[in-house]
Design a protein around this motif. Structure first.
Motif, PDB file in Angstrom:
ATOM      1  N   CYS A 113      40.565  40.206 -20.137  1.00  0.00           N
ATOM      2  CA  CYS A 113      41.340  39.345 -21.042  1.00  0.00           C
ATOM      3  C   CYS A 113      40.742  37.952 -21.195  1.00  0.00           C
ATOM      4  O   CYS A 113      40.760  37.386 -22.286  1.00  0.00           O
ATOM      5  CB  CYS A 113      42.776  39.199 -20.530  1.00  0.00           C
ATOM      6  SG  CYS A 113      43.699  40.740 -20.440  1.00  0.00           S
ATOM      7  N   TYR A 114      40.227  37.388 -20.095  1.00  0.00           N
ATOM      8  CA  TYR A 114      39.783  35.995 -20.133  1.00  0.00           C
ATOM      9  C   TYR A 114      38.921  35.728 -18.899  1.00  0.00           C
ATOM     10  O   TYR A 114      38.978  36.478 -17.924  1.00  0.00           O
ATOM     11  CB  TYR A 114      41.004  35.066 -20.115  1.00  0.00           C
ATOM     12  CG  TYR A 114      40.772  33.669 -20.664  1.00  0.00           C
ATOM     13  CD1 TYR A 114      40.625  33.462 -22.026  1.00  0.00           C
ATOM     14  CD2 TYR A 114      40.711  32.559 -19.822  1.00  0.00           C
ATOM     15  CE1 TYR A 114      40.421  32.185 -22.542  1.00  0.00           C
ATOM     16  CE2 TYR A 114      40.512  31.282 -20.322  1.00  0.00           C
ATOM     17  CZ  TYR A 114      40.370  31.102 -21.681  1.00  0.00           C
ATOM     18  OH  TYR A 114      40.164  29.838 -22.189  1.00  0.00           O
ATOM     19  N   LYS A 116      37.223  32.265 -16.480  1.00  0.00           N
ATOM     20  CA  LYS A 116      37.071  30.825 -16.269  1.00  0.00           C
ATOM     21  C   LYS A 116      36.921  30.549 -14.774  1.00  0.00           C
ATOM     22  O   LYS A 116      37.576  31.195 -13.955  1.00  0.00           O
ATOM     23  CB  LYS A 116      38.294  30.074 -16.817  1.00  0.00           C
ATOM     24  CG  LYS A 116      38.129  28.570 -16.903  1.00  0.00           C
ATOM     25  CD  LYS A 116      39.327  27.941 -17.602  1.00  0.00           C
ATOM     26  CE  LYS A 116      39.112  26.461 -17.847  1.00  0.00           C
ATOM     27  NZ  LYS A 116      40.253  25.852 -18.576  1.00  0.00           N
ATOM     28  N   ILE A 152      46.625  38.091 -27.155  1.00  0.00           N
ATOM     29  CA  ILE A 152      45.631  37.713 -26.161  1.00  0.00           C
ATOM     30  C   ILE A 152      46.267  36.778 -25.144  1.00  0.00           C
ATOM     31  O   ILE A 152      47.364  36.259 -25.346  1.00  0.00           O
ATOM     32  CB  ILE A 152      44.409  37.049 -26.819  1.00  0.00           C
ATOM     33  CG1 ILE A 152      44.827  35.817 -27.622  1.00  0.00           C
ATOM     34  CG2 ILE A 152      43.654  38.042 -27.681  1.00  0.00           C
ATOM     35  CD1 ILE A 152      43.658  35.042 -28.179  1.00  0.00           C
ATOM     36  N   ALA A 154      45.364  33.756 -21.783  1.00  0.00           N
ATOM     37  CA  ALA A 154      44.391  32.850 -21.180  1.00  0.00           C
ATOM     38  C   ALA A 154      45.040  32.139 -20.005  1.00  0.00           C
ATOM     39  O   ALA A 154      46.263  32.219 -19.798  1.00  0.00           O
ATOM     40  CB  ALA A 154      43.887  31.841 -22.208  1.00  0.00           C
ATOM     41  N   THR A 168      50.379  33.238 -22.983  1.00  0.00           N
ATOM     42  CA  THR A 168      50.168  34.191 -24.068  1.00  0.00           C
ATOM     43  C   THR A 168      51.189  33.925 -25.168  1.00  0.00           C
ATOM     44  O   THR A 168      52.296  33.436 -24.900  1.00  0.00           O
ATOM     45  CB  THR A 168      50.266  35.654 -23.575  1.00  0.00           C
ATOM     46  OG1 THR A 168      49.958  36.529 -24.658  1.00  0.00           O
ATOM     47  CG2 THR A 168      51.656  35.980 -23.059  1.00  0.00           C
ATOM     48  N   LYS A 207      41.995  33.394 -30.931  1.00  0.00           N
ATOM     49  CA  LYS A 207      41.197  32.735 -29.893  1.00  0.00           C
ATOM     50  C   LYS A 207      42.056  31.736 -29.134  1.00  0.00           C
ATOM     51  O   LYS A 207      42.885  31.046 -29.728  1.00  0.00           O
ATOM     52  CB  LYS A 207      39.997  31.994 -30.509  1.00  0.00           C
ATOM     53  CG  LYS A 207      39.181  32.829 -31.476  1.00  0.00           C
ATOM     54  CD  LYS A 207      38.584  34.054 -30.820  1.00  0.00           C
ATOM     55  CE  LYS A 207      37.966  34.991 -31.843  1.00  0.00           C
ATOM     56  NZ  LYS A 207      37.571  36.282 -31.263  1.00  0.00           N
ATOM     57  N   CYS A 217      45.430  27.797 -29.943  1.00  0.00           N
ATOM     58  CA  CYS A 217      45.353  29.203 -30.341  1.00  0.00           C
ATOM     59  C   CYS A 217      44.983  29.290 -31.817  1.00  0.00           C
ATOM     60  O   CYS A 217      45.744  28.839 -32.688  1.00  0.00           O
ATOM     61  CB  CYS A 217      46.686  29.901 -30.085  1.00  0.00           C
ATOM     62  SG  CYS A 217      46.644  31.673 -30.437  1.00  0.00           S
ATOM     63  N   LEU A 303      36.491  36.661 -26.168  1.00  0.00           N
ATOM     64  CA  LEU A 303      37.624  36.323 -25.317  1.00  0.00           C
ATOM     65  C   LEU A 303      37.496  34.951 -24.669  1.00  0.00           C
ATOM     66  O   LEU A 303      38.498  34.279 -24.451  1.00  0.00           O
ATOM     67  CB  LEU A 303      37.793  37.394 -24.234  1.00  0.00           C
ATOM     68  CG  LEU A 303      38.026  38.811 -24.771  1.00  0.00           C
ATOM     69  CD1 LEU A 303      38.020  39.820 -23.631  1.00  0.00           C
ATOM     70  CD2 LEU A 303      39.349  38.892 -25.533  1.00  0.00           C
ATOM     71  N   THR A 304      36.283  34.534 -24.345  1.00  0.00           N
ATOM     72  CA  THR A 304      36.052  33.234 -23.725  1.00  0.00           C
ATOM     73  C   THR A 304      34.708  32.689 -24.183  1.00  0.00           C
ATOM     74  O   THR A 304      33.708  33.392 -24.123  1.00  0.00           O
ATOM     75  CB  THR A 304      36.029  33.338 -22.183  1.00  0.00           C
ATOM     76  OG1 THR A 304      37.201  34.000 -21.732  1.00  0.00           O
ATOM     77  CG2 THR A 304      35.982  31.957 -21.560  1.00  0.00           C
ATOM     78  N   ILE A 359      31.735  39.467 -21.673  1.00  0.00           N
ATOM     79  CA  ILE A 359      32.344  38.147 -21.613  1.00  0.00           C
ATOM     80  C   ILE A 359      31.421  37.217 -20.839  1.00  0.00           C
ATOM     81  O   ILE A 359      30.650  37.665 -19.977  1.00  0.00           O
ATOM     82  CB  ILE A 359      33.738  38.234 -20.932  1.00  0.00           C
ATOM     83  CG1 ILE A 359      34.574  36.974 -21.199  1.00  0.00           C
ATOM     84  CG2 ILE A 359      33.612  38.493 -19.435  1.00  0.00           C
ATOM     85  CD1 ILE A 359      36.024  37.129 -20.797  1.00  0.00           C
TER      86      ILE A 359
END
Length: 373
Positions: A113-114, A116, A152, A154, A168, A207, A217, A303-304, A359
């Motif tokens: 999904c994300y 970081k 999506i 984050a 979300t 995004k 978003c 996604l990122t 990703i």
């Protein structure tokens, strides 16, 4: 002096053996080392380690200037590729052009999904549960159950931070959205409905970016929604979507978008098959097209996406995508300086790419356990 000259020859020979300099690049003999073209010096020195870069900067003033200009301070993110079958995952380093393999059985039946801060956020449809996973330390943190459909998701910072917030948004109607948030220590999700002043539609092609306490978003049609994590407010920004050239509006123009942030600025990359990408920056009342990134490098994935400074000289002022060509030797990129894709003739319809295929992720400090492919 003889020792220095021998050292220069060795470094150039290493670059030649590495395949970075072809015979056609050196067509005429150079009488003096100081007459080597700056572009050629950048190409040679950019392939050196930090230790060799520092050593070669002591040769002369010109070499010192070039060495400093291409010296790596930051690491670029890596591409993490998710296989359709099996548990063997690929990690690609675009700086060193190397691929590493690692088995991650913990990710079986999960959808990315994300990503970081070395962490990836995954969704497991079977259990209807989101979870954090660090592929380098194998740490795993589960979140309360939550049904994730077409929207999506984050998070703001690493789940080990007390400030981590998972976010979300999905539309209930064109003028109403449902926003759900959760932190890693919570026992349940918090969901609140908000009314929009402007229409906003959610999809897997939206995004999400977090910057300075705000989740941005970008909707399918280019409108920007903003959620304030402190004030718990939601607003659809009145700035109209970027005005793209007419030839951008092909079948997948709305899919081939990427968004990231750099020092508080929100940047959006629009792509279209057979056309050069366009980078826009969010201003007070409009989106401004950027003709240069000022030395910044963007790493775009659905996604990122990330932004970096102080990378290799040949990587600066470019956009890197999550496609690798020539058997893992070249990552597709677009140079704003040269107005073209690298390698040549590598225009790609990014709207056709599977958004869950790969990703960008922060690289580990130590990857001795990884196997080179």
């Amino acid at each position: 002096m003889a020792g220095r000259k021998k050292r220069k020859l060795k470094l150039i020979a290493e670059a030649l053996n590495d395949g970075q300099i072809l015979d056609k690049d050196v067509r005429e003999p150079v009488e003096l080392w100081s007459e080597l073209p700056t572009e050629l010096l950048e190409l040679i020195i950019s392939r050196l380690t930090l230790k060799d870069n520092i050593c070669i900067s002591a040769v002369c003033k010109k070499w010192q200037s070039v060495a400093v200009s291409v010296r790596v301070v930051q690491k670029s993110p890596w591409i993490m590729h998710f296989p359709k079958h099996g548990e063997l995952f690929e990690f690609y380093d675009p700086c060193q052009r190397k691929t590493y393999l690692v088995e991650l059985p913990e990710l079986r039946s999960c959808r990315v999904c994300y990503a970081k801060d070395n962490w990836i956020l995954l969704y497991k449809p079977i259990t209807q549960r989101l979870l954090f996973f660090n592929p380098f330390t194998r740490e795993l943190i589960k979140l309360p159950k939550f049904e994730l459909s077409y929207q999506i998701v984050a998070f703001s910072t690493a789940p080990t931070s007390p400030n981590c917030l998972v976010f979300t948004v999905r539309h209930v109607s064109p003028t109403v959205v449902s926003i759900s948030t959760c932190n890693p220590t919570a026992t349940q999700w918090s969901t609140v409905n908000y009314r929009n002043r402007l229409p906003f539609v959610s999809s897997i092609w939206n995004k999400l970016v977090f910057s300075n306490g705000l989740f941005y978003c970008l909707s399918l049609t280019g409108w920007l929604g903003i959620y304030d994590t402190q004030e718990h407010t939601w607003t659809v920004c009145g700035v109209p979507p970027p005005k793209c050239p007419e030839n951008f509006y092909s079948k997948n123009w709305w899919k081939g978008k990427f968004m990231t942030e750099y020092q508080g600025d929100i940047l959006v990359i629009y792509t279209c098959e057979n056309e050069n990408p366009i980078v826009y920056k969010l201003e007070q009342t409009n989106w401004t097209e950027m003709n240069t990134l000022g030395g910044v490098t963007l790493f775009a994935s659905f996604l990122t996406s990330h932004a970096r400074t102080d990378l290799l000289g040949v990587m600066r002022n470019s956009v890197y995508f999550t496609k690798v060509r020539f058997y893992g030797k070249r990552c597709i990129s677009y140079s704003l300086d040269h107005g073209r894709y690298y390698p040549k003739k590598q225009c790609h319809d990014w709207g056709e790419q599977d958004p869950f295929e790969s990703i960008w992720i922060e690289p580990p400090e130590d990857f001795t356990d990884f196997v080179k492919s």
